[in-house]
Design a protein around this motif. Structure first.
Motif, PDB file in Angstrom:
ATOM      1  N   ALA A 235       6.422   2.610  -0.996  1.00 47.53           N
ATOM      2  CA  ALA A 235       5.966   3.783  -0.232  1.00 47.53           C
ATOM      3  C   ALA A 235       6.921   4.501   0.171  1.00 47.53           C
ATOM      4  N   SER A 236       8.032   4.233   0.447  1.00 43.73           N
ATOM      5  CA  SER A 236       9.124   4.726   1.174  1.00 43.73           C
ATOM      6  C   SER A 236       9.780   5.687  -0.013  1.00 43.73           C
ATOM      7  N   TYR A 237       9.397   5.460  -1.247  1.00 43.56           N
ATOM      8  CA  TYR A 237      10.050   6.194  -2.408  1.00 43.56           C
ATOM      9  C   TYR A 237       8.924   7.026  -2.907  1.00 43.56           C
ATOM     10  N   ALA A 238       7.690   6.930  -2.398  1.00 41.33           N
ATOM     11  CA  ALA A 238       6.470   7.717  -2.798  1.00 41.33           C
ATOM     12  C   ALA A 238       6.201   7.466  -4.269  1.00 41.33           C
ATOM     13  N   VAL A 239       6.230   6.134  -4.784  1.00 37.69           N
ATOM     14  CA  VAL A 239       5.940   5.769  -6.026  1.00 37.69           C
ATOM     15  C   VAL A 239       4.528   5.711  -6.227  1.00 37.69           C
ATOM     16  N   PRO A 240       4.006   6.336  -7.526  1.00 32.37           N
ATOM     17  CA  PRO A 240       2.533   6.565  -7.709  1.00 32.37           C
ATOM     18  C   PRO A 240       1.891   5.115  -8.073  1.00 32.37           C
ATOM     19  N   LEU A 241       1.245   4.773  -7.146  1.00 32.70           N
ATOM     20  CA  LEU A 241       0.527   3.321  -7.293  1.00 32.70           C
ATOM     21  C   LEU A 241      -0.933   3.460  -6.359  1.00 32.70           C
ATOM     22  N   ASN A 242      -1.604   2.712  -6.597  1.00 32.88           N
ATOM     23  CA  ASN A 242      -3.066   2.676  -6.064  1.00 32.88           C
ATOM     24  C   ASN A 242      -3.329   1.892  -4.901  1.00 32.88           C
ATOM     25  N   GLY A 243      -2.567   0.585  -4.499  1.00 36.32           N
ATOM     26  CA  GLY A 243      -2.772  -0.424  -3.675  1.00 36.32           C
ATOM     27  C   GLY A 243      -1.998  -0.281  -2.492  1.00 36.32           C
TER      28      GLY A 243
ATOM     29  N   ALA B 165      12.488  10.646  -5.861  1.00 38.81           N
ATOM     30  CA  ALA B 165      12.184   9.272  -5.318  1.00 38.81           C
ATOM     31  C   ALA B 165      13.167   9.006  -3.978  1.00 38.81           C
ATOM     32  N   GLN B 166      14.602   9.388  -4.241  1.00 37.39           N
ATOM     33  CA  GLN B 166      15.569   9.354  -3.239  1.00 37.39           C
ATOM     34  C   GLN B 166      15.363  10.368  -1.950  1.00 37.39           C
ATOM     35  N   ALA B 167      14.795  11.424  -2.351  1.00 33.82           N
ATOM     36  CA  ALA B 167      14.562  12.276  -1.323  1.00 33.82           C
ATOM     37  C   ALA B 167      13.435  11.859  -0.323  1.00 33.82           C
ATOM     38  N   SER B 168      12.373  11.224  -0.926  1.00 43.49           N
ATOM     39  CA  SER B 168      11.274  10.696  -0.209  1.00 43.49           C
ATOM     40  C   SER B 168      11.878   9.700   0.754  1.00 43.49           C
ATOM     41  N   HIS B 169      12.773   8.593   0.100  1.00 40.39           N
ATOM     42  CA  HIS B 169      13.160   7.643   1.051  1.00 40.39           C
ATOM     43  C   HIS B 169      14.223   8.268   2.060  1.00 40.39           C
ATOM     44  N   ASP B 170      14.992   9.312   1.754  1.00 41.50           N
ATOM     45  CA  ASP B 170      15.691   9.760   2.672  1.00 41.50           C
ATOM     46  C   ASP B 170      14.928  10.300   4.031  1.00 41.50           C
ATOM     47  N   ASN B 171      13.721  10.943   3.545  1.00 39.30           N
ATOM     48  CA  ASN B 171      12.762  11.552   4.402  1.00 39.30           C
ATOM     49  C   ASN B 171      13.325  12.305   5.552  1.00 39.30           C
ATOM     50  N   LYS B 172      13.797  13.452   4.947  1.00 40.83           N
ATOM     51  CA  LYS B 172      14.533  14.404   6.027  1.00 40.83           C
ATOM     52  C   LYS B 172      13.122  15.140   6.806  1.00 40.83           C
ATOM     53  N   SER B 173      12.288  15.214   6.162  1.00 42.19           N
ATOM     54  CA  SER B 173      10.985  15.766   6.964  1.00 42.19           C
ATOM     55  C   SER B 173      10.181  14.855   7.920  1.00 42.19           C
ATOM     56  N   ASN B 174      10.824  13.525   8.046  1.00 40.64           N
ATOM     57  CA  ASN B 174      10.230  12.767   8.895  1.00 40.64           C
ATOM     58  C   ASN B 174       8.569  12.459   8.731  1.00 40.64           C
ATOM     59  N   ASP B 175       8.186  12.193   7.451  1.00 37.69           N
ATOM     60  CA  ASP B 175       6.954  12.084   7.298  1.00 37.69           C
ATOM     61  C   ASP B 175       6.975  10.476   7.694  1.00 37.69           C
ATOM     62  N   SER B 176       5.489  10.124   8.055  1.00 38.29           N
ATOM     63  CA  SER B 176       5.031   8.529   8.206  1.00 38.29           C
ATOM     64  C   SER B 176       5.250   7.852   6.787  1.00 38.29           C
ATOM     65  N   LEU B 177       5.226   6.558   6.834  1.00 38.74           N
ATOM     66  CA  LEU B 177       5.312   5.786   5.869  1.00 38.74           C
ATOM     67  C   LEU B 177       3.725   5.897   5.021  1.00 38.74           C
ATOM     68  N   ASN B 178       2.854   6.054   5.865  1.00 36.81           N
ATOM     69  CA  ASN B 178       1.577   6.014   5.183  1.00 36.81           C
ATOM     70  C   ASN B 178       1.502   7.601   4.376  1.00 36.81           C
ATOM     71  N   THR B 179       2.084   8.565   4.946  1.00 36.69           N
ATOM     72  CA  THR B 179       2.169   9.921   4.391  1.00 36.69           C
ATOM     73  C   THR B 179       2.754   9.687   3.060  1.00 36.69           C
ATOM     74  N   ARG B 180       3.894   8.973   3.017  1.00 40.24           N
ATOM     75  CA  ARG B 180       4.638   8.833   1.687  1.00 40.24           C
ATOM     76  C   ARG B 180       3.826   8.192   0.591  1.00 40.24           C
ATOM     77  N   ALA B 181       3.202   7.206   1.284  1.00 37.33           N
ATOM     78  CA  ALA B 181       2.306   6.183   0.195  1.00 37.33           C
ATOM     79  C   ALA B 181       1.157   7.316  -0.463  1.00 37.33           C
ATOM     80  N   LYS B 182       0.659   7.974   0.510  1.00 41.55           N
ATOM     81  CA  LYS B 182      -0.359   9.013   0.150  1.00 41.55           C
ATOM     82  C   LYS B 182       0.103  10.069  -0.825  1.00 41.55           C
ATOM     83  N   ASN B 183       1.333  10.414  -0.897  1.00 45.44           N
ATOM     84  CA  ASN B 183       1.860  11.260  -1.858  1.00 45.44           C
ATOM     85  C   ASN B 183       2.092  10.615  -3.117  1.00 45.44           C
TER      86      ASN B 183
END
Length: 341
Positions: A102-110, A199-217
């Motif tokens: 989720a931290s890397y916003a990988v496309p998955l369903n579960g 993927a690395q930009a999502s993990h670095d998370n400079k926008s301070n998104d929650s983990l749930n938001t990144r998972a949803k992305n």
């Protein structure tokens, strides 16, 4: 003289340990298995592990959460500071891996549902998840083309070659454990082990998104035909499986898997795979509910004739194939009684 003896003993111990590693393996993966080298590589680098009985079950279909674990191990993904807030709050073994993905916003369903995690993963989802980590955000067609261009994977339905990319690749088919490991092995051989900038930009998370938001992305990146919605409380919804090993050979088994989702009072979506060692097939479509425990499907999502009858039993699903020959190889069909997982 004593020093020489000690050195020799240490050398023998070292060589003995090295031989043990090289000789390690699984009793159901012989040297002539097409994925032998890939499986031995994955075991050596702690990407995979087998079962308590010493088997790997290379021909068994792989669930999304099993695939998630392999991805995390292959890329050695880092853990985020927070954890996912799931819709099914029960803690399970795959939570650790989904938190990292989720931290890397990988496309998955579960990400948010344990039932979806336990469902078999489709080839299209695997394509998009791997490509996201290796090459950045990509649509389904782009992901498939990436895998084909670098011979990380090949198509399955060659009658659609140069005609329909998604059907050629078999996006809705399930994958086996051996097939996924082979993909990762080829990724390693082609030096695709560095994480993409997206993927690395999502993990670095400079926008301070929650983990749930990144998972949803990550979920939203999946092509619509690859997305699975959270199951409702319908008694039809769920994963069903049957596996029978009738001999010692690697192809001496029968397996049926089914995943029912989006059930309403009138119908439900079903995806089924059948594998009898050397013959296989898969089908998905919409079944019409005819009574509280029975349903019928008349054609596949491809528009082919496929008549299947379903009966919901106590924690099981009975499937009777009337006629669905266009959706599977000669020598196998979708009939069977599958236990709810």
């Amino acid at each position: 003289m004593k020093k020489l003896v000690c050195v020799l003993l240490l050398f023998i111990v070292f060589m003995s340990n090295e031989y043990t590693v090289q000789a390690a393996g699984f009793k159901d993966v012989p040297k002539d298995h097409y994925a032998y080298d890939a499986i031995m590589w994955a075991e050596e680098y702690d990407i995979i592990n087998g079962y308590a009985d010493g088997t790997f079950k290379p021909n068994a279909t792989i669930t999304e959460q099993q695939f998630a674990k392999l991805l995390v191990n292959f890329y050695e993904l880092e853990s985020p500071l927070d954890k996912l807030k799931k819709q099914t709050p029960t803690a399970i073994w795959s939570d650790e891996f989904y938190n990292r993905l989720a931290s890397y916003a990988v496309p998955l369903n579960g990400y948010f549902d344990n039932t979806i995690r336990a469902a078999n993963v489709k080839r299209g989802v695997v394509a998009q998840a791997i490509t996201h980590l290796a090459n950045g955000k990509s649509g389904l067609d782009q992901s498939i083309q990436f895998l084909l261009d670098y011979y990380i994977s090949t198509g399955q339905n060659f009658q659609y070659e140069n005609r329909n990319l998604q059907k050629f690749f078999g996006v809705t088919n399930f994958m086996t454990r051996a097939q996924v490991v082979t993909m990762l092995h080829r990724m390693d051989e082609r030096n695709f082990y560095e994480i993409s900038e997206d993927a690395q930009a999502s993990h670095d998370n400079k926008s301070n998104d929650s983990l749930n938001t990144r998972a949803k992305n990550g979920q939203n990146q999946l092509d619509k035909i690859m997305q699975l919605t959270t199951p409702s409380k319908s008694a039809w919804n769920g994963s069903y499986s049957y596996y029978y090993k009738w001999g010692n050979g690697i192809t001496d088994f029968n397996r049926r898997d089914a995943y029912i989702s989006n059930a309403t009072s009138k119908n439900f979506h079903i995806f089924i795979t059948s594998n009898d060692g050397v013959a296989a097939g898969s089908v998905d479509g919409t079944a019409t509910i005819t009574s509280s425990t029975k349903a019928v499907m008349n054609k596949s999502s491809n528009g082919n004739r496929c008549v299947l009858e379903f009966e919901r039993l106590n924690n099981a699903l009975k499937i009777i194939e009337v006629d669905c020959r266009t959706e599977h190889d000669e020598g196998t069909n979708f009939s069977g009684t599958l236990k709810k997982q």
